[in-house]
Design an enzyme around this catalytic site. Structure first.
Site, PDB file in Angstrom:
ATOM      1  N   HIS A 123      21.565  29.959   5.019  1.00 49.35           N
ATOM      2  CA  HIS A 123      21.487  30.897   6.141  1.00 49.35           C
ATOM      3  C   HIS A 123      21.364  30.144   7.463  1.00 49.35           C
ATOM      4  O   HIS A 123      22.063  30.457   8.435  1.00 49.35           O
ATOM      5  CB  HIS A 123      20.255  31.812   6.020  1.00 49.35           C
ATOM      6  CG  HIS A 123      20.298  32.780   4.899  1.00 49.35           C
ATOM      7  ND1 HIS A 123      19.238  32.943   4.034  1.00 49.35           N
ATOM      8  CD2 HIS A 123      21.243  33.664   4.495  1.00 49.35           C
ATOM      9  CE1 HIS A 123      19.528  33.887   3.162  1.00 49.35           C
ATOM     10  NE2 HIS A 123      20.748  34.336   3.412  1.00 49.35           N
ATOM     11  N   LYS A 144      17.699  45.976  -3.140  1.00 50.05           N
ATOM     12  CA  LYS A 144      16.960  44.781  -3.564  1.00 50.05           C
ATOM     13  C   LYS A 144      15.457  44.998  -3.375  1.00 50.05           C
ATOM     14  O   LYS A 144      15.028  45.620  -2.414  1.00 50.05           O
ATOM     15  CB  LYS A 144      17.379  43.570  -2.726  1.00 50.05           C
ATOM     16  CG  LYS A 144      18.827  43.166  -2.884  1.00 50.05           C
ATOM     17  CD  LYS A 144      19.127  41.963  -2.014  1.00 50.05           C
ATOM     18  CE  LYS A 144      20.576  41.526  -2.130  1.00 50.05           C
ATOM     19  NZ  LYS A 144      20.864  40.397  -1.231  1.00 50.05           N
TER      20      LYS A 144
END
Length: 165
Positions: free
Chosen positions: A17, A41
């Site tokens: 990321h 999630k």
């Protein structure tokens, strides 16, 4: 000034990321990293905790972190963003992200989606993989920024350090 948004759940933020965010910051005048909820999630960290973790890891002066719980193109419109930046690891990522890009383009024709490919060392890296390795006692130091490694390990062990957030 050209603004790009870089959305994700970042639960937890990985070195992959950070690489995508920093590379986007080289391409755009301003990059807004948007921490978004993903109802599909189960989150390890709350949205506010993820913002704190990202802020500890990000070094660029033209990068800021925000949260949003709505349609991404609405946020992009509000911030006058010209692009949505997404990282791609594999062909399977492309299929999903391409659908998202086409949907976003139909909702906001002036927005572009920019795909940055993961570096070879990050091709396999995902937050889910980090959580799995960590929960089984594996070494995650090569997967997450040093600034947050201990936080992730403690959370994997079920510890919460509320003093830090």
């Amino acid at each position: 000034m050209k603004t790009a948004v870089c959305p994700g759940s970042f639960d937890p933020v990985t070195l992959g990321h950070i690489d995508i965010i920093e590379r986007a910051a080289e391409l755009f005048d301003r990059v807004i990293v948007i921490v978004m909820s993903n109802s599909a999630k189960k989150a390890m960290f709350s949205v506010s905790e993820r913002v704190e973790l990202l802020n500890r890891c990000i070094k660029g002066k033209n990068i800021e972190v925000d949260t949003y719980d709505g349609l991404l193109v609405n946020y992009a419109r509000e911030k006058n963003a010209v692009a949505i930046v997404k990282g791609l690891r594999a062909v399977s990522d492309f299929d999903y992200e391409f659908q998202q890009a086409l949907t976003n383009k139909s909702l906001l024709p002036q927005i572009e989606t920019v795909f940055l490919t993961a570096r070879g060392k990050n091709m396999f890296l995902s937050s889910s993989m980090v959580k799995e390795v960590c929960s089984l006692g594996g070494d995650i130091s090569q997967f997450v920024p040093n600034e947050i490694s201990e936080d992730v390990i403690k959370r994997c062990k079920g510890e919460k350090n509320y003093d830090q957030y």
